[in-house]
Design a protein around this motif. Sequence first.
Motif, PDB file in Angstrom:
ATOM      1  N   ASP A   1       0.826  -1.218   0.000  1.00 47.58           N
ATOM      2  CA  ASP A   1       0.000   0.000   0.000  1.00 47.58           C
ATOM      3  C   ASP A   1       0.853   1.259   0.000  1.00 47.58           C
ATOM      4  O   ASP A   1       0.496   2.282  -0.608  1.00 47.58           O
ATOM      5  N   SER A   2       2.013   1.193   0.677  1.00 44.34           N
ATOM      6  CA  SER A   2       2.882   2.373   0.790  1.00 44.34           C
ATOM      7  C   SER A   2       3.508   2.775  -0.538  1.00 44.34           C
ATOM      8  O   SER A   2       4.059   3.874  -0.661  1.00 44.34           O
ATOM      9  N   GLN A   3       3.454   1.910  -1.559  1.00 43.99           N
ATOM     10  CA  GLN A   3       4.044   2.246  -2.846  1.00 43.99           C
ATOM     11  C   GLN A   3       3.136   3.118  -3.702  1.00 43.99           C
ATOM     12  O   GLN A   3       3.590   3.655  -4.719  1.00 43.99           O
ATOM     13  N   ILE A   4       1.890   3.295  -3.319  1.00 49.53           N
ATOM     14  CA  ILE A   4       0.923   3.910  -4.224  1.00 49.53           C
ATOM     15  C   ILE A   4       0.219   5.083  -3.544  1.00 49.53           C
ATOM     16  O   ILE A   4      -0.261   4.974  -2.418  1.00 49.53           O
ATOM     17  N   GLN A   5       0.163   6.191  -4.270  1.00 48.61           N
ATOM     18  CA  GLN A   5      -0.695   7.326  -3.932  1.00 48.61           C
ATOM     19  C   GLN A   5      -1.710   7.504  -5.045  1.00 48.61           C
ATOM     20  O   GLN A   5      -1.489   7.056  -6.179  1.00 48.61           O
ATOM     21  N   ILE A   6      -2.807   8.180  -4.758  1.00 47.72           N
ATOM     22  CA  ILE A   6      -3.818   8.415  -5.789  1.00 47.72           C
ATOM     23  C   ILE A   6      -4.253   9.880  -5.743  1.00 47.72           C
ATOM     24  O   ILE A   6      -4.082  10.570  -4.738  1.00 47.72           O
ATOM     25  N   ARG A   7      -4.797  10.332  -6.877  1.00 42.94           N
ATOM     26  CA  ARG A   7      -5.438  11.648  -6.921  1.00 42.94           C
ATOM     27  C   ARG A   7      -6.450  11.655  -8.047  1.00 42.94           C
ATOM     28  O   ARG A   7      -6.339  10.888  -9.014  1.00 42.94           O
ATOM     29  N   GLY A   8      -7.462  12.512  -7.935  1.00 45.99           N
ATOM     30  CA  GLY A   8      -8.444  12.690  -8.990  1.00 45.99           C
ATOM     31  C   GLY A   8      -8.286  14.068  -9.609  1.00 45.99           C
ATOM     32  O   GLY A   8      -8.372  15.074  -8.912  1.00 45.99           O
ATOM     33  N   ALA A   9      -8.034  14.117 -10.909  1.00 44.88           N
ATOM     34  CA  ALA A   9      -7.853  15.395 -11.601  1.00 44.88           C
ATOM     35  C   ALA A   9      -9.137  15.893 -12.230  1.00 44.88           C
ATOM     36  O   ALA A   9      -9.209  17.035 -12.693  1.00 44.88           O
ATOM     37  N   GLY A  10     -10.193  15.036 -12.289  1.00 45.68           N
ATOM     38  CA  GLY A  10     -11.437  15.454 -12.918  1.00 45.68           C
ATOM     39  C   GLY A  10     -11.214  15.802 -14.383  1.00 45.68           C
ATOM     40  O   GLY A  10     -10.385  15.214 -15.069  1.00 45.68           O
ATOM     41  N   PRO A  11     -11.896  16.846 -14.894  1.00 48.17           N
ATOM     42  CA  PRO A  11     -11.745  17.245 -16.305  1.00 48.17           C
ATOM     43  C   PRO A  11     -10.720  18.362 -16.506  1.00 48.17           C
ATOM     44  O   PRO A  11     -10.651  18.947 -17.581  1.00 48.17           O
ATOM     45  N   ASP A  12      -9.944  18.692 -15.453  1.00 47.09           N
ATOM     46  CA  ASP A  12      -9.134  19.907 -15.468  1.00 47.09           C
ATOM     47  C   ASP A  12      -7.827  19.779 -16.239  1.00 47.09           C
ATOM     48  O   ASP A  12      -7.152  20.787 -16.466  1.00 47.09           O
ATOM     49  N   GLU A  13      -7.407  18.579 -16.617  1.00 50.16           N
ATOM     50  CA  GLU A  13      -6.114  18.412 -17.284  1.00 50.16           C
ATOM     51  C   GLU A  13      -6.279  17.621 -18.589  1.00 50.16           C
ATOM     52  O   GLU A  13      -5.762  16.512 -18.754  1.00 50.16           O
ATOM     53  N   PRO A  14      -7.023  18.170 -19.564  1.00 50.64           N
ATOM     54  CA  PRO A  14      -7.254  17.435 -20.815  1.00 50.64           C
ATOM     55  C   PRO A  14      -5.973  17.344 -21.643  1.00 50.64           C
ATOM     56  O   PRO A  14      -5.115  18.221 -21.586  1.00 50.64           O
ATOM     57  N   ILE A  15      -5.874  16.271 -22.426  1.00 51.23           N
ATOM     58  CA  ILE A  15      -4.751  16.129 -23.365  1.00 51.23           C
ATOM     59  C   ILE A  15      -5.244  16.175 -24.810  1.00 51.23           C
ATOM     60  O   ILE A  15      -4.445  16.052 -25.741  1.00 51.23           O
ATOM     61  N   ALA A  16      -6.565  16.303 -24.986  1.00 55.99           N
ATOM     62  CA  ALA A  16      -7.147  16.377 -26.325  1.00 55.99           C
ATOM     63  C   ALA A  16      -8.355  17.294 -26.278  1.00 55.99           C
ATOM     64  O   ALA A  16      -8.783  17.743 -25.206  1.00 55.99           O
ATOM     65  N   ASP A  17      -8.915  17.589 -27.446  1.00 56.04           N
ATOM     66  CA  ASP A  17     -10.039  18.520 -27.563  1.00 56.04           C
ATOM     67  C   ASP A  17     -11.326  17.815 -27.166  1.00 56.04           C
ATOM     68  O   ASP A  17     -11.712  16.792 -27.782  1.00 56.04           O
ATOM     69  N   ASN A  18     -12.010  18.319 -26.128  1.00 60.26           N
ATOM     70  CA  ASN A  18     -13.253  17.712 -25.656  1.00 60.26           C
ATOM     71  C   ASN A  18     -14.429  17.942 -26.598  1.00 60.26           C
ATOM     72  O   ASN A  18     -15.510  17.404 -26.376  1.00 60.26           O
ATOM     73  N   ARG A  19     -14.230  18.694 -27.676  1.00 54.44           N
ATOM     74  CA  ARG A  19     -15.364  18.937 -28.590  1.00 54.44           C
ATOM     75  C   ARG A  19     -15.602  17.773 -29.537  1.00 54.44           C
ATOM     76  O   ARG A  19     -16.621  17.722 -30.221  1.00 54.44           O
ATOM     77  N   SER A  20     -14.647  16.816 -29.600  1.00 56.56           N
ATOM     78  CA  SER A  20     -14.839  15.651 -30.465  1.00 56.56           C
ATOM     79  C   SER A  20     -14.937  14.391 -29.612  1.00 56.56           C
ATOM     80  O   SER A  20     -14.409  14.331 -28.497  1.00 56.56           O
ATOM     81  N   ALA A  21     -15.601  13.380 -30.150  1.00 57.78           N
ATOM     82  CA  ALA A  21     -15.733  12.116 -29.421  1.00 57.78           C
ATOM     83  C   ALA A  21     -14.375  11.482 -29.185  1.00 57.78           C
ATOM     84  O   ALA A  21     -14.101  10.920 -28.112  1.00 57.78           O
ATOM     85  N   LEU A  22     -13.472  11.554 -30.205  1.00 57.37           N
ATOM     86  CA  LEU A  22     -12.144  10.981 -30.052  1.00 57.37           C
ATOM     87  C   LEU A  22     -11.367  11.689 -28.946  1.00 57.37           C
ATOM     88  O   LEU A  22     -10.706  11.058 -28.122  1.00 57.37           O
ATOM     89  N   GLY A  23     -11.497  13.028 -28.931  1.00 60.38           N
ATOM     90  CA  GLY A  23     -10.786  13.782 -27.899  1.00 60.38           C
ATOM     91  C   GLY A  23     -11.292  13.433 -26.515  1.00 60.38           C
ATOM     92  O   GLY A  23     -10.504  13.288 -25.564  1.00 60.38           O
ATOM     93  N   ARG A  24     -12.613  13.289 -26.360  1.00 58.12           N
ATOM     94  CA  ARG A  24     -13.153  12.957 -25.041  1.00 58.12           C
ATOM     95  C   ARG A  24     -12.700  11.577 -24.604  1.00 58.12           C
ATOM     96  O   ARG A  24     -12.429  11.331 -23.413  1.00 58.12           O
TER      97      ARG A  24
END
Length: 479
Positions: free
Chosen positions: A443-466
Amino acid sequence: MLTRGEGTTLAGRCALYTLMLLLAVSTAQAEGARERPDLEAESYAADPPMRRYRPTLLSFEAGVYGGAFLFSGSHNLQDLEQTIVTGHQKLQTGGEVGLRLAFYPLWFFGIEGEGGVIVSKTKRSDDRALIWTGRGHGILQLPLGRLVPFVLGGGGVLALRSDDLGNDVDPVLYFGGGLKLNANQRVALRIDARDNLTQKNRQLAGTKDGDLVHNLELLAGVSVTLGRTPWAARPPDVDKDGLYDRDDRCPTKAGPKPTGCPPPPDGDEDGLPDASDPCPTEAEDGNPPDEKDGCPNRDLDNDRIMIPVDLCPTLPGIPPDGCPPKDSDGDGIYDPSDRCPRDPETKNNFLDYDGCPDELPPQVKKFTGVIKGILFASGNAKIRPASFPLLNDAVRVLQQYPDLRIRISGHTDNTGKVARNQKLSEDRAAAVKTYLVTHGVADSQIQIRGAGPDEPIADNRSALGRTQNRRIEFELLPQ
């Protein structure tokens, strides 16, 4: 009687004068309390000449006065029945003498009574007129020093005795001000100027009840004061340390209060007298383990090598000089612990403690960045079975390298509410961790976090981007 308008004017004047003086007195008293809090016989000892003999509380003043009383031409000092035939006569300026007695319960406030006589003459018949006075007033004064300005206000009666004008008694209200000079411990000189308000003569045309006239009065007097704090010459202070010799235990050696004696010798000036200082020639430095033992700390870096042998007194080191070992390649790992002392460590969060350059093994590199192949049921955090082989590979890598530490981040697209997406990203990261831990990863090897929609790597206006934005990322952390 006073008319309403005239009474209001008089009251307003008195209130204004009183307020102005009280403000000045309050300031003076506050300053005086700081500079001179005592009232003992020597409280004037250091005063300059003009500050001596200033007023004090609980004192009496008894005196005599003389002056001039300038009667208004519209005065009403006459017996109307006697003068109804002869008519109204003006009074000449009269000479005045009298006695006064005052009590000052406070530095700045006193009450005073006066009795006297005014000798005048009627202007037309030149007949002598005596006016007896009896008055009482309150005094507000500025008790700053020998010169004492004051204001006063009060009332009383004027009693006329005259062959031509008859006998009459009229009330009088008055206010004014003046100046006192305390010549010495007992004697004070005083001048007053007053405005006396008396009834207006009823025989004059247009006069109505309550009309008032002004009568100017100028007085000078001498008073004897009882109860003033006496002035005394400053007692001797041979060593000039601010303590009189009679209170100074060391009258020939300057020192601080309360004894007036100089402090015992302290050669190293660390606040500990030499007699009780185990290191009288070395000042205490205030460092632990004992900040008040009178000696400097000889092992500041706690490496058990004492100053002056320790040539690096603020850096933990090793014998013989107390300095830390060398770091030839400058990677922050000392040579004795550096497996590659000539080659700097590669800072990539993988085996960063061995001091050697390295690259991430392919199997470790596979699990950094976006991890493709971890799939979830639509809209929730349930991992699809198709993801299990990939996750099992991650388990084997993390078990193979138990020193690795990772952060799992969940990401979503921007479809839907932000709060729901944030919660979903956290739940998916937690689901991946749960899978890894339940299959043998610490358990000590792993941390977690939730970024939600705030750090996109593609355009959310297309299905592929989402689709690309809905992802899991692994990040190596410092070991």
